[in-house]
Structures are given as C-alpha cells and as structure tokens.
Design an enzyme around this catalytic site. Structure first.
Site, PDB file in Angstrom:
ATOM      1  CG  HIS A 457      -1.808   1.139   1.391  1.00 54.06           C
ATOM      2  ND1 HIS A 457      -3.167   1.064   1.158  1.00 54.06           N
ATOM      3  CD2 HIS A 457      -1.577   2.431   1.756  1.00 54.06           C
ATOM      4  CE1 HIS A 457      -3.711   2.257   1.369  1.00 54.06           C
ATOM      5  NE2 HIS A 457      -2.765   3.105   1.734  1.00 54.06           N
ATOM      6  CD  GLU A 458       1.531   3.580   3.681  1.00 53.11           C
ATOM      7  OE1 GLU A 458       1.684   4.634   3.043  1.00 53.11           O
ATOM      8  OE2 GLU A 458       0.510   3.345   4.364  1.00 53.11           O
ATOM      9  CG  HIS A 461       0.060   6.264  -0.655  1.00 56.30           C
ATOM     10  ND1 HIS A 461      -0.991   6.882  -1.291  1.00 56.30           N
ATOM     11  CD2 HIS A 461      -0.482   5.654   0.435  1.00 56.30           C
ATOM     12  CE1 HIS A 461      -2.115   6.653  -0.613  1.00 56.30           C
ATOM     13  NE2 HIS A 461      -1.830   5.904   0.434  1.00 56.30           N
ATOM     14  CG  HIS A 464       0.025   8.752  -6.934  1.00 57.12           C
ATOM     15  ND1 HIS A 464      -1.066   9.116  -6.194  1.00 57.12           N
ATOM     16  CD2 HIS A 464      -0.212   9.236  -8.173  1.00 57.12           C
ATOM     17  CE1 HIS A 464      -1.911   9.792  -6.943  1.00 57.12           C
ATOM     18  NE2 HIS A 464      -1.421   9.870  -8.157  1.00 57.12           N
TER      19      HIS A 464
HETATM   20 ZN   LIG Z   1      -3.113   5.144   1.998  1.00 57.21          ZN
END
Ligand SMILES: [Zn+2]
Length: 667
Positions: A457-458, A461, A464
């Site tokens: 998940h991290e 980010h 991104h």
């Molecule tokens: Zn998040």
C-alpha cells in the site's frame, strides 16, 4: 541527482553569515543532511525561510506571472518543514519536539493566510483576465482554474460583511469542534470497569487479561480494569463470555459524548448549522457540496447515491449473514453479541490462524518480491543506494532510475510514531515508514499478511509520488483529490492476494516452500467472512455523514436521535433507543472540516481499486502493457486532469462497483 535550489545568502558579512550558511535546513538538498541537522537549527532556519517566503509572496503579487510564481514561492520552506516534520515523526527528541512546536503555528498561519491574502487574490484574478492566462491549456489551465476556485471557496469574493461572517463561523467552528473532541476524550477516560471476580474474565485471551491487570495496577487497584480505549473495548466485545458485562461496556461506549457533563448533542447541532451556513455563504447548497467541489465525486448527491446503491447490492447477503449468525448462536442477538458470536463462528467455519502465514513472509523477501513485481509491471528498476545519510542506522535507501530516490524505515522505535505512511520530502524524493514486526532472536522479521499489504500500500503511494510527470508542483504526485488518492495505494494490495504474484516472494524462510494451497485457500475464504457486515458498517457511517450534512436541519430535532434511525438500517441488530454512536464520532466532528461529508471516500476508493484491478486480472497480473497504461494514465498524472477523466482514460468507462462486490464475495 541534484534538485539544488540554492538560497541566496541571507545577509552579507560578519560571523552571522557563517553561522547561517552552516544551517543545513536553509538550502534545499536532494541528499538531505539527516546526519547534520540539530534541533537548534530549526527555529533560526524556519524563521529565516518564513521571512524569505514573505518576500517571495510580495514578489509573486507583483509578478507578471503570479500563477507560476505561486507554485514555487514556498519551495524552500516546504522542504525544510517536510524534513523537520519528518524528523519529529521518526527520530524525535524533547528538544526537536519543542523546536517543531515553536515553529509549527507560525508556519501553518503563513500557509493558511495565503488563500486569504487579498493582494494575492487580486494579482491572480487580474492575471486570469489576461490574454496569456486565457490561452493557457492543459495542466496550467487546470492550475489556474483550481487556484481561482480555491480562493473563492475561502471567501475571497465575499463582500466585507460576508468575509466578517465567514471569519466568525470559522472561529466558532474551531471552538465547538475542539470542545466536541475534548468531550469524547473526557467521556472515554471518565469510564472504567473494575472486575474483581476472576471467573468473570472467561473467554478473554491472556494478553487482554494481563493488559487489564496492568491497567488496574496503574490505578493502584486490585482486580482487572477495563476501559473504553480501543484495545480494551475490542477485546471485551470480541472475546468476553459474560454477556451482561459486554452489554454494559457496549452501552457505555456508544453513549460517549451523549450525556452531561460531556453532552455533544447541542454541539453537533451547532457544528452542522455552522457548516451549512458557511456553505450557503460561499454559494453552495450544503456543506457536502462545498467539501466535494474539489473531489472526484464533485457533489454530495452523487456520493450519497453511490452509497445507497452499494447498500442495495449488499443488503441481501447482509441479511443472510445475520440469519446465519443467529442460527449459529441459537438465539436472537443484541448489538453487543455480534462481535462475540461472529468470532466464534469464524473459528468454527475456518480453521485459519493468521499466524500460520508468518513464516512465508520474511521482510527482505517481501520487499525484494514487491520491487520485482512492480519492476516488471511498471517498467522500473529499484536499486539499493549506498552512502546516503539517514536518521537511523536501520533505515534503507533506494533509487529508481529516472524517477528518484526513497528511504524505507520499517521497524518501531521509541522515538518514532506508530502506524504506516508515505511522505514526500521534495519532488523525486520520498519515504515509506512502518511499524512492522521486528526480527526476534536470530530469525528474520516475519510479517503478518496484513503487514505485507501495508508495505504494498505505502509503496503505491510512493510510486504515485516518484513516477509523476507533472511540472506544476501543486498538482504533482499525490496532490490529488481525497477520494482518488487511495487508488494507487490500494490497488497494489491486490497483488498480495494473487497466487501468481505471491509465489514470487512468499516462501517459507527456512524451507523455501511456497504457501501450501490449502493455507492459501483458507486465507482467501477468511477474507470474505461477514464481508457484507463489514461493508454495511462503513456504508452506514458514510451515509449518516452525508445525510447529516445534506438533509438534517434543526426542525428534525436532536441529530443524535435522528442519526440512530438511519444507522439502524445498516445495523446487524436492533439498536437501543438511546444509541448515540455519532456523539463520539470524532472523524466527523473533531475539527472544522475533518472527514465531514468525506467518510464515503473509503468505499469510493475501494470501488476504484477493485474495479481498476480487473484489467490486470483479465490481462495478466504481470502484464506490462496494462502496467504501462496504469503508469501513464494514473501514476504519472497527479492532479493534472480531473480524476474522473484519468480513471476513464485507463478503464475506458466510469467505475463499476461490481468488482468490489465480487472481491468481497457479495456478487
Ligand atoms: Zn493510503
């Protein structure tokens, strides 16, 4: 790779120049000198950068192109504050915390003052009428439009009376929401339950029993002490056999903030009225429309019908799940029975212990596997980077060719806050932090599956941020709408559930074996256990949030009682008449905006990630063309286009909630 924007010397001559030139926070440096920054550097550097930013602000106001100037005028301050904030988060000391607390209010006053600065607004507005501004296209055009809209949302176009009223509303909102959150905190702390009869503890796991014992000891009491803090509360609701005690604790929890001396009812009404008045003053029909103006959903109505639609599709399975649970329990269930019996049912249905997966998830293999997977999919290469200064010897450093560098800080420390997060220090430089299970004895760090998902998940980010190709800083990377920002992160978690991708990295740390198929199947099945209930709960919170901010008005009476009727439609059991969950709902009411009218974003983002991942499912979880497409159309684009358009450009259509329902076993 340098991003050096050297700051001109603050002033000439004398020993002061020397002193300031040695302050490592004054000059943007891609190689952040984490080994050199001292707590004593913080105040002088930030004070100087603030004054420099004020000079830049004047220059921006007088600039022929205030838009571009606005985008870069706080670069140095942004960088220094990001570095200081980060250090305070991961390597704090009393001196650093004091220094951070000393500068933080000044800095946030500076940033929040920008959008209220009349001269800046005049400069932007004047620029917007020029032929040059009118000929802007693409990202710069969007930046101009968004900047103008943001000024207007902050009241820039109001007359003096309107501005005065807006300020009064904001002050009142800050006061009332602060009081709301104090009431929840005080009500939570004011309640405890002391059990002295050991037989009443039946069902609780030993860890919860010893925590309760320690809590009693800390108050110099005999027996076992239970509180409304999450770990204590959840242990009771999930495991304690004694139903009357569960009822007592559940009722206390759901009455927090509902009764004197901590009564939040009038405060909620006041907050809702103030928010509505603010929205009306700014030309919006309600607070939801004001908040969502800048988000992917755009309008409250759209978000609310999105939730209503999902509710309809979840309801059938929801009813079935609850009927199955009552059959399992052999009786009609009250709200305080649901968590308890569902845990029993889970154990009966799935002989699945999450701990059994740990040996397959050693941290180094997981991280290497993740780099391998996204290397293939997005066409990137992650390499370790040596000799980079860090804030702790355990921190690892990496680079991605042409995209930037990052730090990874995985384990808990006493000087580091909890949780997991990604942060950016500057363009092309980011970090991911977690508090994962550390290595014990001579074994590697062995993670839970949830921890593996967290890393993915991290990293989403982070990509991104690092893979952005947007030139305008304010619209680059993760600076996107709230209800869109979790798409790149949540979609990565899907790779933790596919056999093909798991087989790349999930291997027993001693034998090298893959996860046995039986265990893999159990893990998949356990994931969808009571998924309709989990979903209904989130839908209920999101729906009541929007209903309060769109439909409630004072003629409807006590907002707490009004909300109970709505939440009942999403509840697994009959709620008592005095049920007052929202009186303690800090997400919505603990600060002037908070998650107010934004709680729907959780489900919204899940729909996006589940739906977008269907392309990978169809075209291959390692499909390079799909991966390049995702990189090109989502990851690299930041907020340079409307997120709904970005989504459509990747999927060729609007989001479809069916993928989420399927993934949760509800379709
Ligand atoms: Zn998040």
């Amino acid at each position: 790779m340098g991003q050096g924007h050297a700051l001109p010397p603050p002033f000439q001559g004398g020993s002061a120049t020397l002193k300031f030139s040695m302050n490592p926070l004054l000059e943007i440096s891609f190689r952040v000198p984490f080994d050199k920054i001292q707590a004593t550097d913080v105040e002088p550097a930030i004070d100087l950068l603030l004054s420099k930013s004020n000079d830049n602000l004047e220059a921006t106001i007088n600039s022929k192109d205030p838009l571009r100037a606005l985008d870069t005028m706080t670069e140095n301050l942004d960088w220094a504050m990001a570095v200081v904030r980060h250090l305070e988060t991961v390597a704090t000391t009393p001196a650093l915390r004091a220094a951070y607390n000393a500068v933080q209010p000044k800095v946030s006053a500076f940033y929040s003052g920008l959008v209220l600065n009349e001269n800046l607004w005049t400069a932007v507005k004047t620029y917007a009428t020029t032929p040059e501004a009118k000929s802007l296209t693409g990202t710069l055009h969007r930046y101009l439009t968004k900047t103008v809209a943001s000024f207007k949302r902050h009241g820039a176009d109001l007359d003096p009376a309107g501005k005065g009223r807006l300020q009064e509303i904001d002050i009142a909102l800050a006061e009332v929401t602060t009081k709301f959150s104090e009431n929840v905190l005080d009500a939570t702390n004011a309640w405890d339950l002391l059990i002295t009869d050991e037989s009443k503890l039946a069902g609780l796991p030993p860890s919860a029993v010893s925590a309760a014992r320690a809590s009693a000891e800390s108050k110099a009491q005999e027996g076992w002490r239970f509180t409304l803090q999450a770990p204590s509360y959840l242990a009771v609701m999930t495991y304690l056999d004694d139903s009357p005690i569960r009822e007592q604790v559940w009722r206390a929890f759901n009455l927090r903030g509902a009764e004197a001396p901590y009564n939040n009812r009038p405060l909620i009404a006041k907050i809702l009225e103030l928010r509505r008045e603010k929205a009306t003053l700014l030309g919006f029909s309600d607070f939801a429309d004001l908040v969502l103006d800048d988000r992917m959903a755009h309008q409250g109505e759209r978000a609310q019908s999105f939730l209503a639609n999902l509710r309809e599709k979840t309801e059938k399975r929801f009813v079935e799940e609850n009927a199955e649970l009552e059959i399992f329990a052999g009786r009609e269930l009250a709200p305080w029975d649901i968590g308890y019996y569902s845990e029993k049912q889970r154990l009966a249905l799935y002989d699945f212990d999450e701990e059994a997966l740990r040996p397959y998830f050693s941290l180094d293999r997981v991280v290497d596997g993740m780099f391998e997977i996204f290397g293939r999919v997005f066409g990137i290469e992650v390499k370790p980077e040596e000799g980079v200064p860090t804030w702790d010897p355990s921190v690892k450093t990496y680079m991605i060719e042409d995209c930037g560098s990052f730090y990874a800080d995985w384990f808990p420390r006493e000087n580091k806050r909890g949780g997991a997060w990604m942060d950016s220090l500057m363009p092309k430089l980011g970090l991911i932090c977690g508090n994962l299970t550390p290595p014990v004895d001579d074994k590697p760090a062995l993670l839970t599956h949830r921890e593996v998902e967290t890393i993915f998940h991290e990293f989403g980010h982070l990509l991104h941020h690092l893979l952005t190709r947007v030139e305008v800083r304010s619209l680059a990377g993760t600076a996107v709408a709230w209800d869109f920002v979790e798409l790149p992160s949540q979609i990565m978690e899907n790779w933790c559930w596919e056999r093909e991708s798991l087989d790349l990295f999930a291997r027993h740390y001693e034998t090298g074996e893959l996860i046995p198929d039986e265990l893999f199947q159990k893990m998949k099945r356990a994931k969808t256990f009571r998924a309709a209930n989990a979903q209904m709960r989130q839908l209920g919170f999101g729906y009541v949030d929007l209903a309060l901010h769109r439909q409630w008005n004072s003629s409807l009476g006590d907002p707490v009682a009004w909300s109970r009727k709505i939440l009942q439609q999403f509840a697994a059991a009959r709620l008592p008449d005095n049920y007052a969950m929202i009186a303690g709902f800090t997400h919505l009411f603990a600060s002037p905006v908070a998650y107010g009218a934004g709680y729907y974003s959780y489900k919204w983002a899940e729909v996006l990630d589940a739906d977008a991942f269907t392309r990978f499912k169809k075209e291959g979880v390692f499909s390079q063309s799909t991966g390049r497409d995702f990189r090109e159309k989502i990851l690299s684009k930041g907020d340079s286009q409307d997120p709904a358009d970005l989504y459509r450009s990747f999927m060729g259509r609007d989001p479809d909630p069916n993928a989420l329902l399927e993934r949760a076993g509800l379709a």
